[in-house]
Structure formats: structure tokens, C-alpha cells
Design a protein around this motif. Structure first.
Motif, PDB file in Angstrom:
ATOM      1  N   ARG A 226       0.846  -1.199   0.000  1.00 26.55           N
ATOM      2  CA  ARG A 226       0.000   0.000   0.000  1.00 26.55           C
ATOM      3  C   ARG A 226       0.884   1.252   0.000  1.00 26.55           C
ATOM      4  O   ARG A 226       0.613   2.213  -0.720  1.00 26.55           O
ATOM      5  CB  ARG A 226      -0.944  -0.016   1.202  1.00 26.55           C
ATOM      6  N   ILE A 227       1.967   1.228   0.793  1.00 31.21           N
ATOM      7  CA  ILE A 227       2.881   2.380   0.842  1.00 31.21           C
ATOM      8  C   ILE A 227       3.611   2.517  -0.497  1.00 31.21           C
ATOM      9  O   ILE A 227       3.786   3.619  -1.017  1.00 31.21           O
ATOM     10  CB  ILE A 227       3.902   2.227   1.991  1.00 31.21           C
ATOM     11  N   GLU A 228       4.036   1.390  -1.067  1.00 28.39           N
ATOM     12  CA  GLU A 228       4.679   1.413  -2.389  1.00 28.39           C
ATOM     13  C   GLU A 228       3.731   2.012  -3.436  1.00 28.39           C
ATOM     14  O   GLU A 228       4.163   2.776  -4.297  1.00 28.39           O
ATOM     15  CB  GLU A 228       5.101   0.003  -2.820  1.00 28.39           C
ATOM     16  N   SER A 229       2.453   1.657  -3.336  1.00 29.46           N
ATOM     17  CA  SER A 229       1.467   2.146  -4.312  1.00 29.46           C
ATOM     18  C   SER A 229       1.313   3.658  -4.242  1.00 29.46           C
ATOM     19  O   SER A 229       1.467   4.360  -5.249  1.00 29.46           O
ATOM     20  CB  SER A 229       0.112   1.468  -4.085  1.00 29.46           C
ATOM     21  N   TYR A 230       1.005   4.169  -3.047  1.00 28.48           N
ATOM     22  CA  TYR A 230       0.780   5.612  -3.006  1.00 28.48           C
ATOM     23  C   TYR A 230       2.085   6.396  -3.043  1.00 28.48           C
ATOM     24  O   TYR A 230       2.106   7.540  -3.492  1.00 28.48           O
ATOM     25  CB  TYR A 230      -0.159   6.036  -1.875  1.00 28.48           C
ATOM     26  N   GLY A 231       3.193   5.780  -2.647  1.00 25.06           N
ATOM     27  CA  GLY A 231       4.493   6.432  -2.797  1.00 25.06           C
ATOM     28  C   GLY A 231       4.855   6.616  -4.259  1.00 25.06           C
ATOM     29  O   GLY A 231       5.431   7.635  -4.650  1.00 25.06           O
ATOM     30  N   THR A 232       4.505   5.636  -5.078  1.00 21.07           N
ATOM     31  CA  THR A 232       4.782   5.736  -6.513  1.00 21.07           C
ATOM     32  C   THR A 232       3.865   6.772  -7.162  1.00 21.07           C
ATOM     33  O   THR A 232       4.284   7.489  -8.074  1.00 21.07           O
ATOM     34  CB  THR A 232       4.661   4.352  -7.178  1.00 21.07           C
ATOM     35  N   VAL A 233       2.641   6.881  -6.680  1.00 17.85           N
ATOM     36  CA  VAL A 233       1.744   7.933  -7.165  1.00 17.85           C
ATOM     37  C   VAL A 233       2.321   9.303  -6.811  1.00 17.85           C
ATOM     38  O   VAL A 233       2.283  10.232  -7.624  1.00 17.85           O
ATOM     39  CB  VAL A 233       0.312   7.751  -6.603  1.00 17.85           C
ATOM     40  N   ASP A 234       2.900   9.430  -5.629  1.00 14.03           N
ATOM     41  CA  ASP A 234       3.538  10.677  -5.226  1.00 14.03           C
ATOM     42  C   ASP A 234       4.730  10.989  -6.134  1.00 14.03           C
ATOM     43  O   ASP A 234       4.929  12.127  -6.567  1.00 14.03           O
ATOM     44  CB  ASP A 234       3.980  10.574  -3.763  1.00 14.03           C
ATOM     45  N   GLU A 235       5.534   9.967  -6.435  1.00 17.48           N
ATOM     46  CA  GLU A 235       6.660  10.140  -7.362  1.00 17.48           C
ATOM     47  C   GLU A 235       6.157  10.606  -8.729  1.00 17.48           C
ATOM     48  O   GLU A 235       6.713  11.527  -9.338  1.00 17.48           O
ATOM     49  CB  GLU A 235       7.415   8.816  -7.491  1.00 17.48           C
ATOM     50  N   LEU A 236       5.093   9.979  -9.203  1.00 17.97           N
ATOM     51  CA  LEU A 236       4.485  10.363 -10.476  1.00 17.97           C
ATOM     52  C   LEU A 236       4.051  11.828 -10.445  1.00 17.97           C
ATOM     53  O   LEU A 236       4.299  12.581 -11.393  1.00 17.97           O
ATOM     54  CB  LEU A 236       3.290   9.458 -10.776  1.00 17.97           C
ATOM     55  N   ASN A 237       3.428  12.236  -9.360  1.00 17.77           N
ATOM     56  CA  ASN A 237       2.958  13.610  -9.233  1.00 17.77           C
ATOM     57  C   ASN A 237       4.129  14.589  -9.326  1.00 17.77           C
ATOM     58  O   ASN A 237       4.024  15.652  -9.952  1.00 17.77           O
ATOM     59  CB  ASN A 237       2.210  13.777  -7.904  1.00 17.77           C
ATOM     60  N   SER A 238       5.274  14.221  -8.743  1.00 15.87           N
ATOM     61  CA  SER A 238       6.459  15.082  -8.814  1.00 15.87           C
ATOM     62  C   SER A 238       6.979  15.197 -10.246  1.00 15.87           C
ATOM     63  O   SER A 238       7.358  16.284 -10.691  1.00 15.87           O
ATOM     64  CB  SER A 238       7.554  14.531  -7.902  1.00 15.87           C
ATOM     65  N   TYR A 239       6.991  14.093 -10.977  1.00 15.41           N
ATOM     66  CA  TYR A 239       7.429  14.138 -12.370  1.00 15.41           C
ATOM     67  C   TYR A 239       6.464  14.956 -13.222  1.00 15.41           C
ATOM     68  O   TYR A 239       6.890  15.684 -14.129  1.00 15.41           O
ATOM     69  CB  TYR A 239       7.599  12.735 -12.951  1.00 15.41           C
ATOM     70  N   ILE A 240       5.187  14.860 -12.934  1.00 16.55           N
ATOM     71  CA  ILE A 240       4.223  15.668 -13.684  1.00 16.55           C
ATOM     72  C   ILE A 240       4.460  17.155 -13.402  1.00 16.55           C
ATOM     73  O   ILE A 240       4.351  17.995 -14.299  1.00 16.55           O
ATOM     74  CB  ILE A 240       2.775  15.214 -13.387  1.00 16.55           C
ATOM     75  N   GLY A 241       4.831  17.473 -12.174  1.00 16.86           N
ATOM     76  CA  GLY A 241       5.207  18.851 -11.859  1.00 16.86           C
ATOM     77  C   GLY A 241       6.396  19.309 -12.686  1.00 16.86           C
ATOM     78  O   GLY A 241       6.461  20.465 -13.119  1.00 16.86           O
ATOM     79  N   LEU A 242       7.327  18.403 -12.936  1.00 12.77           N
ATOM     80  CA  LEU A 242       8.489  18.723 -13.765  1.00 12.77           C
ATOM     81  C   LEU A 242       8.068  19.019 -15.206  1.00 12.77           C
ATOM     82  O   LEU A 242       8.577  19.960 -15.821  1.00 12.77           O
ATOM     83  CB  LEU A 242       9.478  17.550 -13.726  1.00 12.77           C
ATOM     84  N   ILE A 243       7.122  18.258 -15.732  1.00 17.55           N
ATOM     85  CA  ILE A 243       6.601  18.548 -17.079  1.00 17.55           C
ATOM     86  C   ILE A 243       5.947  19.927 -17.082  1.00 17.55           C
ATOM     87  O   ILE A 243       6.170  20.743 -17.979  1.00 17.55           O
ATOM     88  CB  ILE A 243       5.567  17.495 -17.534  1.00 17.55           C
ATOM     89  N   ARG A 244       5.137  20.184 -16.060  1.00 16.45           N
ATOM     90  CA  ARG A 244       4.404  21.446 -15.973  1.00 16.45           C
ATOM     91  C   ARG A 244       5.340  22.644 -15.887  1.00 16.45           C
ATOM     92  O   ARG A 244       5.003  23.744 -16.321  1.00 16.45           O
ATOM     93  CB  ARG A 244       3.475  21.387 -14.757  1.00 16.45           C
ATOM     94  N   ASP A 245       6.541  22.444 -15.353  1.00 21.30           N
ATOM     95  CA  ASP A 245       7.508  23.528 -15.230  1.00 21.30           C
ATOM     96  C   ASP A 245       8.230  23.861 -16.537  1.00 21.30           C
ATOM     97  O   ASP A 245       8.994  24.814 -16.583  1.00 21.30           O
ATOM     98  CB  ASP A 245       8.565  23.176 -14.167  1.00 21.30           C
ATOM     99  N   GLN A 246       7.978  23.096 -17.583  1.00 22.30           N
ATOM    100  CA  GLN A 246       8.627  23.321 -18.874  1.00 22.30           C
ATOM    101  C   GLN A 246       7.862  24.389 -19.669  1.00 22.30           C
ATOM    102  O   GLN A 246       6.750  24.766 -19.320  1.00 22.30           O
ATOM    103  CB  GLN A 246       8.694  22.009 -19.677  1.00 22.30           C
ATOM    104  N   GLN A 247       8.468  24.827 -20.746  1.00 24.19           N
ATOM    105  CA  GLN A 247       7.843  25.808 -21.630  1.00 24.19           C
ATOM    106  C   GLN A 247       6.850  25.084 -22.542  1.00 24.19           C
ATOM    107  O   GLN A 247       7.195  24.687 -23.652  1.00 24.19           O
ATOM    108  CB  GLN A 247       8.907  26.532 -22.449  1.00 24.19           C
ATOM    109  N   ILE A 248       5.637  24.870 -22.034  1.00 21.03           N
ATOM    110  CA  ILE A 248       4.598  24.188 -22.798  1.00 21.03           C
ATOM    111  C   ILE A 248       3.344  25.048 -22.823  1.00 21.03           C
ATOM    112  O   ILE A 248       3.202  25.986 -22.042  1.00 21.03           O
ATOM    113  CB  ILE A 248       4.288  22.775 -22.234  1.00 21.03           C
ATOM    114  N   ASN A 249       2.427  24.667 -23.687  1.00 20.31           N
ATOM    115  CA  ASN A 249       1.152  25.356 -23.851  1.00 20.31           C
ATOM    116  C   ASN A 249       0.421  25.460 -22.510  1.00 20.31           C
ATOM    117  O   ASN A 249       0.390  24.506 -21.730  1.00 20.31           O
ATOM    118  CB  ASN A 249       0.333  24.551 -24.871  1.00 20.31           C
TER     119      ASN A 249
END
Length: 190
Positions: free
Chosen positions: A27-50
Motif C-alpha cells: 500500500r505504501i509502495e502504491s501511493y508512494g509511486t503515485v507521489d513520485e508520479l505527481n512530482s514528475y508531472i510537476g516537472l513537465i508542468r515547469d517546462q515551456q509548454i502550452n
């Protein structure tokens, strides 16, 4: 409220509802990986995109916090004996999945038809999308494993599955928008 509680110093952590489990629990691995995913999505959002994609990604990050809360909840503590919900946790809905599907459909109208698998890369922002897609797939695998052990909300699995599709199409769309090269995977002949 302090950031550190010292309650996890012996290798356990509390689920939403108070149940303590080892930090390596699925369960911790599951939501920890979702948290990791959320951080990577933040990295995409920080780029020069539409701006549209930035807004979609903020919406997705919000839903990932909801999804993480669902995964972080002990199912036995979530519902009272009378059947009412004990913990006030938001849900992932069919509308949330439809949001991803609509975004995918819109992006695909502007893309050339895909005839081959594509190699990740071509631009840093595109690569961030592919990394996010892979982390999303891992979150889905872990959540599916968790679901085999302790049934979880089926919408969690559905949302993660569709989100990985969204991230793949976003990678293709950003490749197109950024005029990066989309390298087709054509297997080498022996």
C-alpha cells in the motif's frame, strides 16, 4: 504542525485511519509511486509548454492527491459498521477518466497517425513525459498488486491506466509542437 513526528523511526508508518504498517508495505509502495508520479508531472508542468497542458497537468496533480489518499486509507477503517464512510476522502469518478480521454482525443486530432512504436526522447520535455508514463505504469502495476491482496477502488486502476495513455499522447503532441524528431522503432533484422 511539525514536519517530523518521529513515529516512523522504527520503519513503520500510519495509514489514513491510524493503522500502522511497515514502510515497505505494498500500500505504501502504491501511493508512494503515485507521489513520485505527481512530482514528475510537476516537472513537465515547469517546462515551456502550452498553457492548456499546464492547466490539464494541475488538474491531474489534484486528482493524483485524491488517488493517493484513497490508496493511503486502510479499507477496514474507511467505513463504519453502519456502512457510512468514516473518513471524508474524495473519490475518482468516471468524469475524471473522461477528462483524460477527452484530452487524449483532442491531442490526437492534431497528430499524424501512429504507424510504429516510438523511441522515448527527442526533446527534454518529451523525455519527462515518457519518464512520467513509465512511473504511472509502475503505479498501476503496484496498485493492481495491492488490489489482489486488498480490494481497492476500481477507479484508481482505471484512472492510472488512462493517465499513462494521456502521458504517451502528450509526449507525442509535445514532440509535434516542439518540432522534435519522433524516432520510430523499427526492429533491426538479425
Amino acid at each position: 504542525m511539525k514536519v517530523y513526528t518521529k513515529t516512523g523511526d522504527k520503519g513503520t508508518t500510519a495509514l489514513f485511519g491510524g493503522t500502522r504498517v511497515p514502510k515497505y508495505h505494498i500500500r505504501i509502495e502504491s501511493y508512494g509511486t503515485v507521489d513520485e508520479l505527481n512530482s514528475y508531472i510537476g516537472l513537465i508542468r515547469d517546462q515551456q509548454i502550452n498553457t492548456l497542458y499546464k492547466e490539464q497537468l494541475i488538474h491531474i496533480q489534484d486528482k493524483l492527491f485524491t488517488l493517493g489518499a484513497i490508496l493511503a486509507t486502510d479499507p477496514e477503517k474507511a467505513v463504519l459498521k453502519n456502512g457510512k464512510e468514516r473518513l471524508n476522502i474524495p473519490k475518482i469518478s468516471d468524469e475524471d477518466v473522461a477528462f483524460l480521454e477527452n484530452a487524449i482525443d483532442q491531442m490526437e486530432t492534431e497528430l499524424p497517425q501512429m504507424t510504429h512504436f516510438v523511441l522515448p526522447g527527442g526533446h527534454t520535455t518529451v523525455s519527462f513525459c515518457h519518464i512520467s508514463r513509465c512511473v504511472c505504469r509502475r503505479a498501476e502495476r503496484l496498485s493492481t498488486h495491492l488490489n489482489d491482496i486488498e480490494p481497492t477502488d476500481v477507479m484508481v486502476l482505471k484512472y492510472l491506466n488512462r493517465l499513462s495513455d494521456y502521458l504517451f499522447v502528450l509526449a507525442r503532441k509535445l514532440t509535434f509542437d516542439l518540432q522534435a524528431e519522433e524516432v520510430k522503432w523499427i526492429p533491426e533484422k538479425n
